[in-house]
Design an enzyme around this catalytic site. Structure first.
Site, PDB file in Angstrom:
ATOM      1  N   LEU A   1      -6.076  24.250  30.682  1.00 32.79           N
ATOM      2  CA  LEU A   1      -4.985  23.894  31.587  1.00 32.79           C
ATOM      3  C   LEU A   1      -4.296  22.614  31.118  1.00 32.79           C
ATOM      4  CD1 LEU A   1      -3.703  24.219  34.575  1.00 32.79           C
ATOM      5  CD2 LEU A   1      -5.457  22.560  35.229  1.00 32.79           C
ATOM      6  N   CYS A   2      -2.975  22.559  31.269  1.00 29.25           N
ATOM      7  CA  CYS A   2      -2.227  21.324  31.051  1.00 29.25           C
ATOM      8  C   CYS A   2      -1.089  21.269  32.074  1.00 29.25           C
ATOM      9  CB  CYS A   2      -1.727  21.204  29.604  1.00 29.25           C
ATOM     10  SG  CYS A   2      -0.434  22.368  29.154  1.00 29.25           S
ATOM     11  N   HIS A   3      -0.017  20.580  31.767  1.00 31.51           N
ATOM     12  CA  HIS A   3       1.081  20.441  32.721  1.00 31.51           C
ATOM     13  C   HIS A   3       1.904  21.724  32.844  1.00 31.51           C
ATOM     14  CE1 HIS A   3       4.847  18.017  34.130  1.00 31.51           C
ATOM     15  NE2 HIS A   3       4.249  18.630  35.130  1.00 31.51           N
TER      16      HIS A   3
ATOM     17  N   ILE B   1      -0.462  23.233  35.552  1.00 30.97           N
ATOM     18  CA  ILE B   1      -0.667  22.742  36.910  1.00 30.97           C
ATOM     19  C   ILE B   1       0.629  22.787  37.715  1.00 30.97           C
ATOM     20  CG2 ILE B   1      -0.306  20.284  36.502  1.00 30.97           C
ATOM     21  CD1 ILE B   1      -2.966  19.994  38.312  1.00 30.97           C
TER      22      ILE B   1
ATOM     23  N   GLY C   1       1.608  24.394  30.099  1.00 27.77           N
ATOM     24  CA  GLY C   1       1.004  25.465  29.313  1.00 27.77           C
ATOM     25  C   GLY C   1       1.098  25.304  27.809  1.00 27.77           C
TER      26      GLY C   1
END
Length: 112
Positions: A69-71, A98, A73
């Site tokens: 997961l990141c901000h 997220i 993708g």
């Protein structure tokens, strides 16, 4: 090929881990994690900034299902590809990151 899982579908992906405790690997920076974070049921959460993953690779189990997961993708996809190149096989990228989590799953998760 890395599986793309939307935040809305992540719970089902985690349940399908078939007896192994899955990992949600959040590769955002610490300041980002302080702004917005998630703790999905049924998964261990580790928050490792992207640049620390290569040095910590030995701390991960190659057999454990890992969703990254990141901000939005992008970073998570790069990390998932890196893990795949190092022998990890049960991988997913949380598509939209997220930010999509806030839109699809939990609007209480702040957007930034």
């Amino acid at each position: 090929m890395i599986e793309q899982v939307t935040p809305a579908d992540l719970a089902a992906w985690l349940e399908a881990a078939a007896g192994q405790a899955p990992l949600l690997l959040d590769v955002r920076e610490p300041a980002e994690c302080r702004v917005a974070s998630v703790r999905p049921d049924g998964a261990e959460l580790r928050q490792w900034p992207m640049h620390t993953v290569p040095a910590r690779l030995a701390e991960l189990d190659r057999e454990q299902p890992i969703a990254v997961l990141c901000h939005h993708g992008g970073r998570s996809m790069q990390v998932a590809l890196f893990l795949q190149q190092h022998g990890f096989v049960r991988l997913a990228n949380v598509a939209g990151g997220i930010d999509a989590w806030s839109l699809q799953v939990d609007p209480a998760v702040p957007r930034y």
